[in-house]
Design a protein around this motif. Sequence first.
Motif, PDB file in Angstrom:
ATOM      1  N   ALA A  64      45.542  38.117  41.253  1.00  0.00           N
ATOM      2  CA  ALA A  64      44.482  39.227  41.589  1.00  0.00           C
ATOM      3  C   ALA A  64      44.927  40.537  40.921  1.00  0.00           C
ATOM      4  CB  ALA A  64      44.520  39.371  42.932  1.00  0.00           C
TER       5      ALA A  64
ATOM      6  N   ARG B 234      38.050  46.427  39.134  1.00  0.00           N
ATOM      7  CA  ARG B 234      37.018  45.977  39.883  1.00  0.00           C
ATOM      8  C   ARG B 234      36.548  44.530  39.568  1.00  0.00           C
ATOM      9  NH1 ARG B 234      37.095  49.965  43.788  1.00  0.00           N
ATOM     10  NH2 ARG B 234      36.997  52.067  43.037  1.00  0.00           N
ATOM     11  N   TYR B 235      36.138  43.909  40.772  1.00  0.00           N
ATOM     12  CA  TYR B 235      35.784  42.808  40.699  1.00  0.00           C
ATOM     13  C   TYR B 235      33.977  42.837  40.897  1.00  0.00           C
ATOM     14  CZ  TYR B 235      40.247  40.468  41.085  1.00  0.00           C
ATOM     15  OH  TYR B 235      41.419  40.039  40.826  1.00  0.00           O
TER      16      TYR B 235
ATOM     17  N   GLN C 290      43.050  48.067  47.721  1.00  0.00           N
ATOM     18  CA  GLN C 290      42.644  46.814  47.120  1.00  0.00           C
ATOM     19  C   GLN C 290      43.786  45.546  47.297  1.00  0.00           C
ATOM     20  OE1 GLN C 290      39.394  46.316  44.369  1.00  0.00           O
ATOM     21  NE2 GLN C 290      40.823  45.118  42.896  1.00  0.00           N
TER      22      GLN C 290
ATOM     23  N   SER D 266      43.903  44.478  51.016  1.00  0.00           N
ATOM     24  CA  SER D 266      42.667  43.881  51.384  1.00  0.00           C
ATOM     25  C   SER D 266      42.842  42.262  51.075  1.00  0.00           C
ATOM     26  CB  SER D 266      41.679  44.321  50.971  1.00  0.00           C
ATOM     27  OG  SER D 266      40.194  43.757  51.220  1.00  0.00           O
ATOM     28  N   ILE D 267      43.293  42.318  49.852  1.00  0.00           N
ATOM     29  CA  ILE D 267      43.400  40.883  49.185  1.00  0.00           C
ATOM     30  C   ILE D 267      44.641  40.137  49.765  1.00  0.00           C
ATOM     31  CG2 ILE D 267      43.646  39.363  47.033  1.00  0.00           C
ATOM     32  CD1 ILE D 267      42.576  41.741  45.603  1.00  0.00           C
TER      33      ILE D 267
ATOM     34  N   VAL E 143      38.026  41.124  48.978  1.00  0.00           N
ATOM     35  CA  VAL E 143      37.828  41.825  48.247  1.00  0.00           C
ATOM     36  C   VAL E 143      36.417  42.660  48.159  1.00  0.00           C
ATOM     37  CG1 VAL E 143      37.146  40.590  46.113  1.00  0.00           C
ATOM     38  CG2 VAL E 143      38.291  42.869  45.704  1.00  0.00           C
TER      39      VAL E 143
ATOM     40  N   THR F   7      33.614  43.956  46.092  1.00  0.00           N
ATOM     41  CA  THR F   7      33.132  44.092  44.837  1.00  0.00           C
ATOM     42  C   THR F   7      32.603  45.169  44.534  1.00  0.00           C
ATOM     43  OG1 THR F   7      30.891  43.346  45.412  1.00  0.00           O
ATOM     44  CG2 THR F   7      32.622  41.552  45.197  1.00  0.00           C
TER      45      THR F   7
ATOM     46  N   THR G  14      31.403  42.012  50.280  1.00  0.00           N
ATOM     47  CA  THR G  14      32.740  41.669  50.490  1.00  0.00           C
ATOM     48  C   THR G  14      33.059  40.010  50.379  1.00  0.00           C
ATOM     49  OG1 THR G  14      33.081  43.283  52.178  1.00  0.00           O
ATOM     50  CG2 THR G  14      34.554  41.214  52.385  1.00  0.00           C
TER      51      THR G  14
END
Length: 244
Positions: A160, A165-166, A191, A194-195, A201, A203, A208
């Motif tokens: 990751a 950004r995703y 980030q 969180s992952i 994550v 977005t 989420t």
Amino acid sequence: MITSIDINADLGEGARDDALIMPLISSCSVACGGHYGSEYTILQTVKLAMANGVKVGAHPSFPDKVNFGRKKMSLSPSELKSTLSLQLNSFIKVCNGLGVSLNHVKPHGALYNFAAIDEATSKILVASIMETGLEPVLYAPKNSVLSCVAKDYLPVAFEAFVDRRYTDDLQLVSRTLNDAVISSPIQAFEQLMSICAEQKVRTISGKTKDLEAHTFCVHSDNPNALEILNLIYEELTRLQIHIK
């Protein structure tokens, strides 16, 4: 409870801060002549990694230094196979000369993104790695075509990105769009945690999504890469999480 984490960075790409970044990470992916680099830059970067106890990996790409490997190239299967083999063998030659093991392979830029969705490209990449006679870990996104193709042949570590950004379908937001790159060290650390801690994550649209990863990347060409990595190092140290 998280006790250790693998932080990786793409190095040997001409960024000025490699020597400052290296002590803050645990694995590095080294440009091997496709989008940047030569045998000399590979040698210098691998030596730097050895001095800091950092695992080394090859970072092959489309052979496009003009666009830094960030534009998809239309190569024939034989052309792609040839350039990948050349890049991997150049990297392995340097590693062998220094007595260091190849830890992993991580494709770069447009090759990474395209292999994640294209089976033919993934098969060529995996075949090129296997022909080296080694079994390095392959860094790839979870549930990508690449990770699925590779899983029966190579160990795979899901990756990751801390500073990207995703989208809602867990693709990286295109660099042509605003806010594709995370420049804030605090946001990058948030980030990461969180992952890492929650496997979630947020977005770019605010949703989420589930996202599992084993290794976490910060791009060395991010203008704030050093600031991001310094904050990550400080906060993980405070939390007694080892950068393994």
